[in-house]
Design a protein around this motif. Sequence first.
Motif, PDB file in Angstrom:
ATOM      1  N   ASP A 119      -1.060  14.380  11.462  1.00 32.99           N
ATOM      2  CA  ASP A 119      -1.947  14.372  10.298  1.00 32.99           C
ATOM      3  C   ASP A 119      -2.541  13.002  10.022  1.00 32.99           C
ATOM      4  O   ASP A 119      -3.525  12.892   9.309  1.00 32.99           O
ATOM      5  CB  ASP A 119      -1.182  14.859   9.059  1.00 32.99           C
ATOM      6  CG  ASP A 119      -1.303  16.374   8.923  1.00 32.99           C
ATOM      7  OD1 ASP A 119      -0.444  16.978   8.273  1.00 32.99           O
ATOM      8  OD2 ASP A 119      -2.264  16.936   9.476  1.00 32.99           O
ATOM      9  N   ASN A 120      -1.956  11.953  10.562  1.00 35.02           N
ATOM     10  CA  ASN A 120      -2.432  10.605  10.241  1.00 35.02           C
ATOM     11  C   ASN A 120      -3.202   9.943  11.373  1.00 35.02           C
ATOM     12  O   ASN A 120      -3.790   8.899  11.176  1.00 35.02           O
ATOM     13  CB  ASN A 120      -1.248   9.695   9.901  1.00 35.02           C
ATOM     14  CG  ASN A 120      -0.555  10.134   8.636  1.00 35.02           C
ATOM     15  OD1 ASN A 120      -0.903  11.140   8.054  1.00 35.02           O
ATOM     16  ND2 ASN A 120       0.430   9.382   8.221  1.00 35.02           N
TER      17      ASN A 120
ATOM     18  N   LEU B  46       0.836  -1.197   0.000  1.00 29.60           N
ATOM     19  CA  LEU B  46       0.000   0.000   0.000  1.00 29.60           C
ATOM     20  C   LEU B  46       0.873   1.249   0.000  1.00 29.60           C
ATOM     21  O   LEU B  46       1.843   1.319   0.721  1.00 29.60           O
ATOM     22  CB  LEU B  46      -0.888   0.031   1.239  1.00 29.60           C
ATOM     23  CG  LEU B  46      -2.114  -0.864   1.202  1.00 29.60           C
ATOM     24  CD1 LEU B  46      -2.800  -0.823   2.535  1.00 29.60           C
ATOM     25  CD2 LEU B  46      -3.064  -0.424   0.110  1.00 29.60           C
ATOM     26  N   PRO B  47       0.495   2.254  -0.771  1.00 33.74           N
ATOM     27  CA  PRO B  47       1.263   3.502  -0.736  1.00 33.74           C
ATOM     28  C   PRO B  47       1.056   4.193   0.606  1.00 33.74           C
ATOM     29  O   PRO B  47      -0.042   4.183   1.145  1.00 33.74           O
ATOM     30  CB  PRO B  47       0.660   4.323  -1.875  1.00 33.74           C
ATOM     31  CG  PRO B  47      -0.686   3.787  -2.063  1.00 33.74           C
ATOM     32  CD  PRO B  47      -0.631   2.339  -1.681  1.00 33.74           C
ATOM     33  N   ALA B  48       2.128   4.764   1.141  1.00 29.21           N
ATOM     34  CA  ALA B  48       2.025   5.348   2.484  1.00 29.21           C
ATOM     35  C   ALA B  48       1.698   6.827   2.410  1.00 29.21           C
ATOM     36  O   ALA B  48       2.319   7.632   3.055  1.00 29.21           O
ATOM     37  CB  ALA B  48       3.331   5.132   3.221  1.00 29.21           C
ATOM     38  N   TYR B  49       0.695   7.184   1.578  1.00 21.98           N
ATOM     39  CA  TYR B  49       0.412   8.610   1.504  1.00 21.98           C
ATOM     40  C   TYR B  49      -0.838   8.995   2.257  1.00 21.98           C
ATOM     41  O   TYR B  49      -1.359  10.067   2.109  1.00 21.98           O
ATOM     42  CB  TYR B  49       0.361   9.091   0.054  1.00 21.98           C
ATOM     43  CG  TYR B  49      -0.705   8.463  -0.800  1.00 21.98           C
ATOM     44  CD1 TYR B  49      -0.519   7.239  -1.364  1.00 21.98           C
ATOM     45  CD2 TYR B  49      -1.892   9.133  -1.051  1.00 21.98           C
ATOM     46  CE1 TYR B  49      -1.497   6.672  -2.162  1.00 21.98           C
ATOM     47  CE2 TYR B  49      -2.874   8.576  -1.850  1.00 21.98           C
ATOM     48  CZ  TYR B  49      -2.657   7.341  -2.392  1.00 21.98           C
ATOM     49  OH  TYR B  49      -3.629   6.775  -3.185  1.00 21.98           O
ATOM     50  N   ALA B  50      -1.355   8.069   3.071  1.00 22.37           N
ATOM     51  CA  ALA B  50      -2.357   8.392   4.086  1.00 22.37           C
ATOM     52  C   ALA B  50      -3.532   9.172   3.525  1.00 22.37           C
ATOM     53  O   ALA B  50      -4.130   8.828   2.543  1.00 22.37           O
ATOM     54  CB  ALA B  50      -1.707   9.137   5.236  1.00 22.37           C
ATOM     55  N   TYR B  51      -3.831  10.294   4.161  1.00 22.38           N
ATOM     56  CA  TYR B  51      -5.005  11.074   3.870  1.00 22.38           C
ATOM     57  C   TYR B  51      -4.798  11.962   2.655  1.00 22.38           C
ATOM     58  O   TYR B  51      -5.677  12.677   2.278  1.00 22.38           O
ATOM     59  CB  TYR B  51      -5.258  11.967   5.085  1.00 22.38           C
ATOM     60  CG  TYR B  51      -4.042  12.804   5.338  1.00 22.38           C
ATOM     61  CD1 TYR B  51      -3.889  14.022   4.721  1.00 22.38           C
ATOM     62  CD2 TYR B  51      -2.975  12.330   6.108  1.00 22.38           C
ATOM     63  CE1 TYR B  51      -2.724  14.750   4.882  1.00 22.38           C
ATOM     64  CE2 TYR B  51      -1.822  13.059   6.277  1.00 22.38           C
ATOM     65  CZ  TYR B  51      -1.705  14.279   5.656  1.00 22.38           C
ATOM     66  OH  TYR B  51      -0.556  15.011   5.813  1.00 22.38           O
TER      67      TYR B  51
ATOM     68  N   ARG C 170      -5.142   6.851   9.977  1.00 23.55           N
ATOM     69  CA  ARG C 170      -5.442   7.076   8.561  1.00 23.55           C
ATOM     70  C   ARG C 170      -4.241   6.569   7.763  1.00 23.55           C
ATOM     71  O   ARG C 170      -3.194   7.204   7.723  1.00 23.55           O
ATOM     72  CB  ARG C 170      -5.652   8.566   8.294  1.00 23.55           C
ATOM     73  CG  ARG C 170      -6.634   9.240   9.226  1.00 23.55           C
ATOM     74  CD  ARG C 170      -8.070   8.973   8.869  1.00 23.55           C
ATOM     75  NE  ARG C 170      -8.366   9.029   7.462  1.00 23.55           N
ATOM     76  CZ  ARG C 170      -8.710  10.115   6.802  1.00 23.55           C
ATOM     77  NH1 ARG C 170      -8.778  11.262   7.426  1.00 23.55           N
ATOM     78  NH2 ARG C 170      -8.976  10.064   5.526  1.00 23.55           N
ATOM     79  N   ILE C 171      -4.399   5.416   7.162  1.00 24.91           N
ATOM     80  CA  ILE C 171      -3.271   4.791   6.476  1.00 24.91           C
ATOM     81  C   ILE C 171      -3.278   5.187   4.999  1.00 24.91           C
ATOM     82  O   ILE C 171      -2.288   5.637   4.450  1.00 24.91           O
ATOM     83  CB  ILE C 171      -3.337   3.261   6.631  1.00 24.91           C
ATOM     84  CG1 ILE C 171      -3.382   2.911   8.133  1.00 24.91           C
ATOM     85  CG2 ILE C 171      -2.156   2.591   5.956  1.00 24.91           C
ATOM     86  CD1 ILE C 171      -3.700   1.469   8.400  1.00 24.91           C
TER      87      ILE C 171
ATOM     88  N   ARG D 158      -8.580  15.059   6.297  1.00 25.94           N
ATOM     89  CA  ARG D 158      -8.048  14.481   7.510  1.00 25.94           C
ATOM     90  C   ARG D 158      -9.057  13.758   8.386  1.00 25.94           C
ATOM     91  O   ARG D 158      -8.676  13.013   9.267  1.00 25.94           O
ATOM     92  CB  ARG D 158      -7.366  15.566   8.346  1.00 25.94           C
ATOM     93  CG  ARG D 158      -6.179  16.202   7.657  1.00 25.94           C
ATOM     94  CD  ARG D 158      -5.562  17.303   8.494  1.00 25.94           C
ATOM     95  NE  ARG D 158      -4.352  17.802   7.865  1.00 25.94           N
ATOM     96  CZ  ARG D 158      -4.309  18.689   6.895  1.00 25.94           C
ATOM     97  NH1 ARG D 158      -5.423  19.193   6.441  1.00 25.94           N
ATOM     98  NH2 ARG D 158      -3.171  19.080   6.373  1.00 25.94           N
TER      99      ARG D 158
END
Lengths: 155, 572
Positions: B220-221, A18-23, B257-258, A95
């Motif tokens: 942020d996560n 999974l790409p770790a670019y979150a929100y 939030r992953i 967010r």
Amino acid sequence: MDGWIHWSAPAAAIAIALPAYAYQYSTVGTAQQQAFPGARFEEIQPQGVWKALAGDRLIGYFFVDHVIGKHLYIDYSVALGADGGVRRVEILTYRESYGFEVANAGWLAQFAGKTSGSALEINSDIRNISGATLSSRHVTEGVKRILAYYATHLR
Amino acid sequence: MLIISIKLAFYTERWGLAMRRKQQAARGQVGESGSIFASRARPVYFNALARRRYRGLTSALTVASFLAMAGSGALADEATAQGKPVAQPPNEQLIEKLDRMEARIRALESELHRKGETAESKKQTARTAASRGNPAKAPAGAKDTAPGFPGDNETAALEPPPPPNNDLFGVAPSPLPGLKIDAYGELRFGAQQNPAANGQWQTGFDAARVVLLPTYQFNDNIVFNSEIEFEHAGAGFDADDKLHGTAEIEQAYVDFRISPYINFRAPGIDLVPIDWLNLYHEPTNFYSVMRPELDNGLIPTTWKAPAASIWGQIVEGLNYEFQISQALEDFGGDFGLRTAANTVPPFPLGYAPGIDGVTALGFAQAPLGDFRQLSNYLGYTLRLSYMPSFLPGFDGGSTVYFTPSTTPRGAYAQINGALRGRSSLTIFETDFRYHVPDTGLEFRGEFADVIVGNPANLRANNDGDPTNNVGKSLFGASGEVAYHIPFGPVLGSKWEAVPFYRYTSQNFQTGGFAGTDLNFPTGSGRMQFHDVGVAIYPTPELVLKLNYTKALNAAPGGAQSDSVLGGVGFFF
């Protein structure tokens, strides 16, 4: 005892892949290129306002702003054409746990063509999202504010 | 490298001197001491480089040493690029540092110059705008210059003004960065028929709930969400306070939030993701004063449970949530009646059912505190919510809930104390909202079906009460139509009136009966509701409601619970 490996291995593979670019849905650079492919960007206001230029010709403006969703900030970008109409609105970062439907391309496409004279009101010319009433309202207000700013300072 | 070059130059000198000495020795000019300086015949100047014969060679060596110095710089870079540590001579380091500082100063100067220019141009624009008499389309934050007022044109900002920091209840900045507190609440008043008083009309008031929503952003996560709820004006023990409400933590969970496709909600108190209204239960989200009837018993809004989940987006317009939670409990009695062994009160004390044919699941939620849940069973919920791009204005969701059993420890039949076994519970639920684009017309609908695995093991069918039995199925459906009418501005904002009508039909006693009870349902488990009224929004965060409800059921004498209620709801 060995059985758990069968389940955790695919889970681990997925977690690594999974790409770790979150929100973060998009970056400023990506959004700029999507709105004005191949254009050159000149910063008028640091981190906030850019001119989009094709060669020396002004083809539009690019804004980055943020609004509150329900509790937390939503970063979004608005690309205006040289005529002052909205070309594209993009959600850069969302967010919160609820309300991320505002990032749907179909909902954001409603803003295309809006100008500073448009009403830009929820339930009037912009559809509401029933599970994201606050986020959709605030993003709409943000786009309206940016169009008003354009009308008074850049036109 | 510089040291090496210096040494090289030094040795070049020495070599030159040695050659000079050799030369003089060949000519017999060297004294007894062998020193080239002690020549009596001819003074020798210590300048090996001046000697023509060796000048070329020493010159070449000196040039070589300088080249070595230059090359050492290049070599150092190459070595550094290869990742090998290179000890830079101190001089070079200083020179480099000076160069960097100079570049930085130049950059800062140009930035300052640019800012000065823009400040000038913004002053120009503001003056021109004022002189042109621009109407108030200015961004929020620019102050109007009315004649006679010391206008603040210079602060008509060039950048879009940041949104006001309203972290605390939406009205004041937060004392701790990252912490926000929102609030919502409902106040109700009016006249209702009281079925326990034979349908007598009684007026009354209820501070239904006031809820605080502290949210904290760790980064942020990672986000913390919670709801602290006070129902019916709170709880208290003094007789003169007359408080018999609730103070509870309705939600408390941390979201990791992953990615947009998967996020993890750590174990905490969370809403079970069944039914849109259970998830979005704030008073500004529904038009009637009381929460829609289907969402009171069949889906026990607010249904929260100890739970953990994963959630995210599948494709655009389609989201999912999969949750594991503490299962519902078929025990409806007071918390204090649980035994220390975490069982129901032992036979023959008896206990109230959690699932029954009159209140459905209203009393079946598992407790949230003190490890006092009455079973080890878990519930599994999968919700899909969709906002299809081919139907703008439509959004909906569907959920499946399953638990292997709702039977608490020690459950028994009242007639003889015989222990009752497991009874699974499955719920299918689907809901939608459709706001027809470019009109004010809105439709809402909902359907829920609760399927009991083994009704013979439910307490309601074994408690000696023949009127509250449950069949294999409890279901309900509702449909609503509303129309949005904007008006105003009034008192400084645009208002919206939403007249609405909703029809609800429920049947909690269907699908056949099994159990030790006699079975004489009164018909109160089969009900219909007509709700008509208007919800007025002075702002989207505030709603004033007026609503007439007609309740019908199949019991003799009817439901006797009509009402005319007003309400004030807020969410900010």
